[in-house]
Design a protein around this motif. Structure first.
Motif, PDB file in Angstrom:
ATOM      1  N   LEU A  90      -2.416  23.036   4.781  1.00 20.16           N
ATOM      2  CA  LEU A  90      -3.701  23.741   4.900  1.00 20.16           C
ATOM      3  C   LEU A  90      -4.252  23.608   6.320  1.00 20.16           C
ATOM      4  N   MET A  91      -4.057  22.419   6.917  1.00 26.40           N
ATOM      5  CA  MET A  91      -4.496  22.224   8.307  1.00 26.40           C
ATOM      6  C   MET A  91      -3.734  23.168   9.238  1.00 26.40           C
ATOM      7  N   TYR A  92      -2.446  23.338   8.946  1.00 27.92           N
ATOM      8  CA  TYR A  92      -1.633  24.261   9.759  1.00 27.92           C
ATOM      9  C   TYR A  92      -2.211  25.686   9.665  1.00 27.92           C
ATOM     10  N   LEU A  93      -2.546  26.091   8.406  1.00 24.53           N
ATOM     11  CA  LEU A  93      -3.103  27.444   8.211  1.00 24.53           C
ATOM     12  C   LEU A  93      -4.426  27.600   8.954  1.00 24.53           C
ATOM     13  N   ALA A  94      -5.232  26.532   8.950  1.00 23.70           N
ATOM     14  CA  ALA A  94      -6.536  26.603   9.619  1.00 23.70           C
ATOM     15  C   ALA A  94      -6.374  26.642  11.134  1.00 23.70           C
ATOM     16  N   ILE A  95      -5.501  25.784  11.670  1.00 23.27           N
ATOM     17  CA  ILE A  95      -5.401  25.643  13.130  1.00 23.27           C
ATOM     18  C   ILE A  95      -4.560  26.754  13.757  1.00 23.27           C
ATOM     19  N   LYS A 101      -3.067  29.566  12.008  1.00 20.78           N
ATOM     20  CA  LYS A 101      -3.193  30.919  11.448  1.00 20.78           C
ATOM     21  C   LYS A 101      -4.644  31.374  11.375  1.00 20.78           C
ATOM     22  N   ASN A 102      -5.570  30.477  11.767  1.00 20.67           N
ATOM     23  CA  ASN A 102      -6.988  30.836  11.824  1.00 20.67           C
ATOM     24  C   ASN A 102      -7.567  31.264  10.478  1.00 20.67           C
ATOM     25  N   TYR A 103      -7.106  30.648   9.363  1.00 20.01           N
ATOM     26  CA  TYR A 103      -7.619  30.975   8.035  1.00 20.01           C
ATOM     27  C   TYR A 103      -8.905  30.183   7.796  1.00 20.01           C
ATOM     28  N   GLU A 104     -10.067  30.854   7.900  1.00 19.89           N
ATOM     29  CA  GLU A 104     -11.369  30.199   7.691  1.00 19.89           C
ATOM     30  C   GLU A 104     -11.367  28.766   8.259  1.00 19.89           C
ATOM     31  N   PRO A 105     -11.027  28.590   9.538  1.00 19.74           N
ATOM     32  CA  PRO A 105     -10.852  27.230  10.063  1.00 19.74           C
ATOM     33  C   PRO A 105     -12.098  26.358   9.973  1.00 19.74           C
ATOM     34  N   LEU A 106     -13.278  26.985  10.079  1.00 21.31           N
ATOM     35  CA  LEU A 106     -14.507  26.190  10.074  1.00 21.31           C
ATOM     36  C   LEU A 106     -14.638  25.367   8.795  1.00 21.31           C
ATOM     37  N   LEU A 107     -14.113  25.891   7.691  1.00 27.67           N
ATOM     38  CA  LEU A 107     -14.193  25.127   6.447  1.00 27.67           C
ATOM     39  C   LEU A 107     -12.868  24.532   6.022  1.00 27.67           C
ATOM     40  N   LEU A 108     -11.797  25.300   6.252  1.00 32.75           N
ATOM     41  CA  LEU A 108     -10.495  24.822   5.775  1.00 32.75           C
ATOM     42  C   LEU A 108     -10.050  23.557   6.516  1.00 32.75           C
ATOM     43  N   LEU A 109     -10.439  23.432   7.774  1.00 33.23           N
ATOM     44  CA  LEU A 109     -10.046  22.228   8.531  1.00 33.23           C
ATOM     45  C   LEU A 109     -10.709  20.962   7.965  1.00 33.23           C
ATOM     46  N   PRO A 110     -12.063  20.933   7.842  1.00 35.45           N
ATOM     47  CA  PRO A 110     -12.651  19.729   7.228  1.00 35.45           C
ATOM     48  C   PRO A 110     -12.218  19.517   5.780  1.00 35.45           C
ATOM     49  N   ILE A 111     -12.024  20.613   5.015  1.00 31.23           N
ATOM     50  CA  ILE A 111     -11.599  20.470   3.610  1.00 31.23           C
ATOM     51  C   ILE A 111     -10.232  19.794   3.559  1.00 31.23           C
ATOM     52  N   SER A 112      -9.296  20.297   4.369  1.00 30.60           N
ATOM     53  CA  SER A 112      -7.942  19.742   4.325  1.00 30.60           C
ATOM     54  C   SER A 112      -7.924  18.293   4.830  1.00 30.60           C
ATOM     55  N   PHE A 113      -8.806  17.974   5.795  1.00 33.10           N
ATOM     56  CA  PHE A 113      -8.827  16.595   6.278  1.00 33.10           C
ATOM     57  C   PHE A 113      -9.421  15.659   5.226  1.00 33.10           C
TER      58      PHE A 113
END
Lengths: 124, 391
Positions: free
Chosen positions: B34-39, B41-53
């Protein structure tokens, strides 16, 4: 075996309740938003009507008795435009009515002149 | 030498390596994906990055940063929370108490321009029609036979395409499903430009997609100030359980439109929203523990989330077609798909698909009306579900 379990669970579900949740849910969402539609239509009509009235008032020329010192309508128009520019904020002009325009005979003080300059000089 | 070996042995025994089990390793891999997708692929990074972490942190053994069992009861045991709570347990209080979603709504309200909606109030109907996805998915989830009413309602709310609303409903009705539902909601929101266009094209003719809509009338400042006030009073009286979301949303908007509290508006739009987003993302991600996430239910939720988005899009477009017929061709049905919320992505999709059919067509402002109506619609639908199932 699992299929039988699932089917038996499904039969146990209260489908009347589930369907009523769906219909009542959608009906409530629609009803509330339709109510908002009507309220916004009415608010819009009131707002447009009041804007129209104010605009009509804005362009009324003061009567001759109010302009005893000003002979030309062009001067009134110029003063109105100047006030409009001064009062406008972010490109929008607030509604205002000019009730009278009089020439001042008294010479203004240095403090008043300073205030005028400060208020009429544009920011750079 | 013996002391040295004993020390190393002790450290190894106390470390998380020996406690790491397969489900946790799988969850760590999922969080990295999910972090890969956020960083990248730019998939909703503002939320997906903290969620995945948050997902990564919660699945590290021994660290004890989050304890699901502390929040599973109907009441909170603060003594127990203080005794064994970890960092994310304390952050999660903002989710459990419904603080973060409401504050996010404050920021969204401060960023929202209701002008297009006020100028064309019939957009409200498209925002209502697109909530079809929520209720149809509720039936779909029940049909699987493995979800109870509360879980089905939480899954259905994914169709509202509104992250804070989905979190607000799920934390109350089915907190154990918060992880998969949040991941599904935010992932599909990022995929709106891929999910919606085929459905929009399937349900409309080229002639309908080419419709150029009339220019919207200008909206006065008074109307923009009256709207949040009237909406708050009316909606909170009719659906009190939606009052926290609607109230904060409209407060943010009133701050923006009043023009007298610029500093507060900017804080709500930026600093406050960003701070809350970090806390919300990490604490929601932490609920995705291996025990609850690695279950067949998660796969079904991911599938039902896609179904919910598709049904919501279809509901909006079909109602748009109805309005096209009623108005004798003055409404472009494509703006209906924007009724699923996902602001402003869904409105951009309407614009893009509209321009494919007619390059000189600009539907963006017309689509913003149903788009923000969808936010209000999904908050009302959430209120309805909470009033029915939150006991």
């Amino acid at each position: 075996m699992k299929q039988i379990y699932l089917l038996s669970t499904m039969k146990a579900l209260d489908w009347n309740f589930i369907i009523s949740v769906v219909f009542s849910g959608m009906a409530i969402v629609f009803a509330i938003l339709i109510l908002l539609v009507f309220i916004m239509i009415i608010t819009g009509k009131i707002s447009q009507a009041s804007n129209k009235t104010n605009n009509d008032n804005n362009f009324c020329v003061p009567s001759s008795s109010q302009t005893n010192d000003i002979s030309s309508n062009n001067v009134v128009a110029a003063i109105t435009a100047a006030i409009s520019v001064m009062l406008s904020k972010e490109g929008k002009t607030p509604n205002f009515i000019i009730k009278s325009i009089r020439k001042t005979s008294k010479k203004s003080s240095a403090w008043a002149d300073a205030a005028k300059i400060e208020n009429t000089t544009s920011f750079k | 030498m013996d002391t040295f070996i004993n020390t190393i042995n002790g450290i190894l025994k106390q470390s998380g390596f020996l406690s790491l089990d397969y489900p946790q390793i799988i969850m760590i891999i999922i969080s990295l994906l999910l972090m890969y997708l956020a960083i990248f692929k730019n998939y909703e990074p503002l939320l997906l990055l903290p969620i995945s972490f948050g997902m990564l942190l919660t699945n590290l053994p021994i660290a004890g940063m989050y304890h699901m069992e502390l929040f599973s009861g109907k009441t909170l045991n603060f003594a127990e929370l203080l005794r064994q709570g970890g960092l994310i347990d304390y952050l999660y209080l903002g989710v459990k108490l419904g603080i973060y979603p409401s504050l996010i709504f404050l920021g969204i309200g401060a960023m929202t321009d209701f002008g297009p909606l006020i100028a064309n109030p019939s957009s409200f109907l498209l925002g209502a029609a697109a909530q079809l996805g929520i209720f149809i998915t509720f039936i779909g989830a029940m049909a699987f036979g493995i979800f109870n009413y509360n879980e089905a309602a939480s899954i259905g709310i994914i169709g509202g395409a509104d992250g804070p609303t989905a979190i607000y409903v799920t934390k109350t009705l089915a907190p154990h499903l918060l992880g998969p539902i949040a991941v599904a909601a935010y992932s599909y929101m990022a995929l709106v430009p891929i999910i919606q266009p085929p459905i929009m094209k399937l349900l409309t003719t080229k002639k309908e997609r080419m419709v150029v809509m009339q220019q919207l009338r200008p909206v006065s400042k008074i109307e923009k100030i009256v709207f949040p006030l009237l909406s708050t009073i009316l909606l909170s009286l009719i659906v009190p359980s939606a009052a926290p979301l609607i109230g904060m949303f409209m407060l943010g908007n009133l701050m923006r439109e009043s023009g007298v509290v610029d500093r507060l508006t900017k804080t709500a739009q930026n600093e406050l929203m960003n701070i809350v987003t970090i806390f919300l993302g990490v604490s929601v991600g932490a609920t995705a523990t291996a025990k609850y996430f690695l279950a067949p239910k998660t796969l079904i939720i991911i599938f039902l989330g896609l179904f919910a988005f598709s049904m919501g899009t279809a509901g909006g477009v079909l109602f748009g077609k109805l309005m096209y017929v009623v108005t004798k061709g003055k409404v472009n049905p494509l703006i209906g798909s924007a009724g699923v919320s996902a602001v402003p992505m869904a409105a951009r999709v309407s614009q893009k698909v509209g321009q494919e059919a007619n390059p000189s067509n600009y539907l963006l402002m017309h689509a913003m009306g149903p788009n923000v109506a969808g936010v209000i619609g999904s908050a009302i639908a959430a209120g309805v579900l909470l009033s029915l199932f939150a006991k």
